[in-house]
Design a protein around this motif. Structure first.
Motif, mmCIF file in Angstrom:
data_model
loop_
_atom_site.group_PDB
_atom_site.id
_atom_site.type_symbol
_atom_site.label_atom_id
_atom_site.label_comp_id
_atom_site.label_asym_id
_atom_site.label_seq_id
_atom_site.Cartn_x
_atom_site.Cartn_y
_atom_site.Cartn_z
ATOM 1 N N ILE A 282 0.831 -1.209 0.000
ATOM 2 C CA ILE A 282 0.000 0.000 0.000
ATOM 3 C C ILE A 282 0.867 1.262 0.000
ATOM 4 O O ILE A 282 0.722 2.110 -0.884
ATOM 5 N N TYR B 153 2.733 1.768 -3.303
ATOM 6 C CA TYR B 153 1.922 2.324 -4.377
ATOM 7 C C TYR B 153 1.836 3.846 -4.256
ATOM 8 O O TYR B 153 2.067 4.568 -5.227
ATOM 9 N N TYR B 154 1.528 4.339 -3.046
ATOM 10 C CA TYR B 154 1.353 5.789 -2.902
ATOM 11 C C TYR B 154 2.661 6.546 -3.021
ATOM 12 O O TYR B 154 2.703 7.665 -3.536
ATOM 13 N N VAL C 293 -8.227 -1.227 -0.564
ATOM 14 C CA VAL C 293 -7.307 -0.153 -0.932
ATOM 15 C C VAL C 293 -7.500 0.291 -2.368
ATOM 16 O O VAL C 293 -7.592 1.484 -2.656
ATOM 17 N N PHE C 294 -7.566 -0.667 -3.301
ATOM 18 C CA PHE C 294 -7.466 -0.276 -4.702
ATOM 19 C C PHE C 294 -8.810 -0.211 -5.423
ATOM 20 O O PHE C 294 -8.890 0.308 -6.514
ATOM 21 N N MET D 268 -11.133 2.297 -2.181
ATOM 22 C CA MET D 268 -10.423 3.503 -1.741
ATOM 23 C C MET D 268 -10.543 3.736 -0.228
ATOM 24 O O MET D 268 -10.652 4.862 0.226
ATOM 25 N N ILE E 80 -8.163 3.243 2.303
ATOM 26 C CA ILE E 80 -6.776 2.824 2.480
ATOM 27 C C ILE E 80 -6.501 2.390 3.916
ATOM 28 O O ILE E 80 -5.820 1.393 4.165
ATOM 29 N N GLY F 58 -7.787 -1.139 4.510
ATOM 30 C CA GLY F 58 -6.910 -2.134 3.880
ATOM 31 C C GLY F 58 -5.614 -2.325 4.664
ATOM 32 O O GLY F 58 -5.163 -3.443 4.885
#
Lengths: 277, 327
Positions: A122, A125-126, B292-293, B296, B298, B301
């Motif tokens: 996670i 990715y960001y 998360v993906f 949305m 986050i 997740g």
């Protein structure tokens, strides 16, 4: 030695599991050699044998299997090259030298073997989004190198520790500096474990689906396992299962070839030893 | 963590080399009392740090720091676009009170059975069979057993979807043995999808464990088997008295590795069932990915990722405790 009847049972069980392991490959193989149109069934021998499904999978402009194989190869080779080199360095330090903090540092590396990959993806990715590197080879290569360092360090350390101390000491007394010592004395006899490690890292990088679908959305940069997604999505529509199976075989082939080479050269224990560490 | 370290670490305690410290004269600085205690090693100075630095930099930037960052994200309410809001333990409360989390936990439990427990048990038996006799074609068998593990799960998924399809291989046998009306789409069935995927997971893992166990079993002296037989031990007693103790280390490592992989199951359901039908095959990793993906959320997740990590860590510790207590 065991009796004849016991032997017979042993062989039956072992080869039954061998058949079980191979069967999905055989059925995929048989389906892929059917003509791309029409339907295939079960374990039937294709009639007639045809390369049409491979050609269609390869030339499908939307799927870009060929391009994805090239992408995967670029990424895997870069990752394996850099990670192998860096793991030899870290393994050399941890395996042959004593220094302050070595235990803690090694423990930090080994932690990476246990922490699930999901726990890093996670923020990765960001962060890559922030620096604008999503949809680039870097988004695959850099995290994969980082992830490979845990296993690579652990494995090279274990191997270099078993290297005979006397050889190191006598080379040192002959005036070899530590850099020359590593590449002229320690690395040459370590061909088998280094190659085994490289193979494992290649397999892991090549097969990494989660990172590939998170980091790469541009079809031109798609990795090979992610490209299969395209066929899976279409298979109940226009594309036939034969084409999907042909594409799957093309993605599997490089890894199978590398595994076969390793096995030929060093025997299957090389991989087992690498995994066991 | 210490778990995996024991195997190579055992070589650290090797007896000190009898060789002195050659070339010591030119390394006057290291001639102190402490240096002499370190078996024939001259002090490496800054070397080890310089050697470790590049590898550690990659590792820290792309593994260690993201782990901590995931921990931080799990305390945020964030949709990835607007400014994140600190929400304390809200995500944890929400995740733990969501029946979906527990359902995924049960699916994960099933995967522990299918890709950890069963493969290890079956592999033990196979390794036991291989260890006690000289098997012809062993190299070929080992190659074949290990092959499923090397293949991308995306490929595995495609191969098995075909096997489970309505006109696929399994139904070919089912039709022949039980009648044409018994054929069905296994991955589309609420009850059968999870066991069907479990069989695939078993297929992927069992050969991996066999090869690992064999690397230990080949160090078992054949005389032990002969002695057991001379004592009148049957194949079963021989198995528990000779083979199992002989591969203890390998057994421990296999359990740890397959346990981790079982809890991380992601590719397989994603590429075969998308977690369905319903939530029948939705694993924790799939929930994390969706939160998360796709949704949305986050923070949510990240919370799942943290919980998953904690469970894996706890499991690894338990496995190692069990093995250590038997030492």
């Amino acid at each position: 030695m065991a009796s004849r009847r016991e032997n017979l049972i042993t062989y039956c069980v072992l080869y039954a599991f061998g058949f079980f392991a191979l069967m999905p490959f055989v059925s995929t193989f048989l389906v892929a050699f059917n003509k791309p149109t029409g339907s295939a069934s079960g374990l039937a021998i294709p009639a007639p044998w045809s390369l049409g499904s491979f050609i269609q999978a390869w030339t499908d402009p939307m799927a870009g299997i060929g391009r994805s194989l090239v992408n995967s190869m670029i990424v895997a080779v870069s990752v394996v090259g850099v990670a192998t080199f860096l793991s030899i360095l870290t393994g050399y330090a941890f395996g042959t030298m004593r220094f302050r903090g070595s235990k803690l540092l090694l423990a930090l590396f080994v932690l990476g073997l246990i922490v699930p990959y999901e726990a890093t993806i996670i923020p990765l990715y960001y962060e890559f989004r922030t620096i604008g590197l999503l949809d680039s080879y870097w988004a695959m290569i850099l995290p994969c190198i980082g992830g490979s360092m845990a296993f690579g360090t652990y494995w090279m350390t274990a191997f270099f520790r078993s290297f005979p101390r006397e050889l190191i000491d006598s080379a040192r007394s002959d005036g070899a500096n530590r850099w020359a010592l590593l590449w002229r004395v320690i690395v040459p006899p370590a061909g088998a474990p280094i190659f085994a490690m490289a193979t494992i890292l290649f397999i892991w990088t090549w097969n990494n689906l989660l990172l590939a679908i998170v980091m790469i959305t541009d079809p031109k940069l798609q990795m090979a396992p992610a490209a299969l997604n395209y066929f899976v999505g279409r298979q109940y529509g226009a594309a036939s299962y034969q084409v999907t199976c042909a594409a799957a075989l093309m993605v599997a082939l490089p890894v199978m070839a590398i595994y076969y080479l390793l096995q030929r050269r060093y025997g299957s224990d090389a991989l087992a030893g690498a995994l066991k560490g | 963590m210490t778990a995996l370290m024991t195997t190579p670490a055992s070589t650290v305690g090797a007896p000190p080399s009898p060789v002195g410290r050659p070339g010591g004269a030119s390394w006057g600085r290291k001639r102190g009392r402490r240096a002499r205690g370190i078996r024939g090693t001259d002090r490496p100075g800054a070397w080890p740090y310089l050697l470790i630095l590049p590898g550690f930099a990659f590792y820290a930037a792309f593994v260690l720091l993201p782990i901590f960052e995931t921990g931080r994200l799990s305390f945020l309410d964030w949709n990835g676009l607007t400014a994140p809001r600190w929400s304390g333990f809200d995500n944890y409360r929400a995740a733990l009170s969501d029946p979906g989390t527990w359902r995924a936990g049960l699916v994960a439990l099933a995967f522990i059975l299918f890709s950890c427990v069963l493969p290890v048990l079956v592999a033990l038996v196979l390794a036991g069979l291989i260890a006690r006799t000289k098997i012809r074609g062993l190299t070929f068998l080992r190659f074949v057993y290990f092959l499923p593990y090397t293949i991308a799960l995306a490929v595995v998924a495609i191969a098995w979807r075909w096997i489970y399809a309505t006109d696929g291989t399994v139904n070919l046998f089912v039709k022949a043995l039980l009648g044409a009306d018994k054929a069905q789409a296994y991955l589309g069935s609420q009850d059968l999808a999870l066991p069907a995927l479990g069989l695939v997971a078993f297929w992927v893992m069992f050969g991996f464990v066999v090869v690992m166990l064999l690397s230990g079993a080949q160090h078992i002296p054949r005389e032990l088997y002969d002695a057991a037989r001379a004592d009148g031990a049957g194949p079963v007693r021989e198995f528990f008295a000779v083979t199992v103790p002989g591969v203890r280390q390998e057994l421990r490592v296999s359990l740890v590795l397959t346990f981790i992989m079982a809890l991380r199951t992601f590719d397989l359901p994603l590429m075969t069932t998308s977690g369905g039908p319903g939530y029948a095959t939705t694993t924790p990793s799939l929930i994390m990915y969706r939160d998360v993906f796709l949704n949305m959320q986050i923070g949510r997740g990240a919370t799942v990722a943290v919980l998953l990590t904690v469970v894996i860590g706890a499991g690894v510790i338990v496995i190692n405790r069990v093995f250590r207590s038997k030492d």
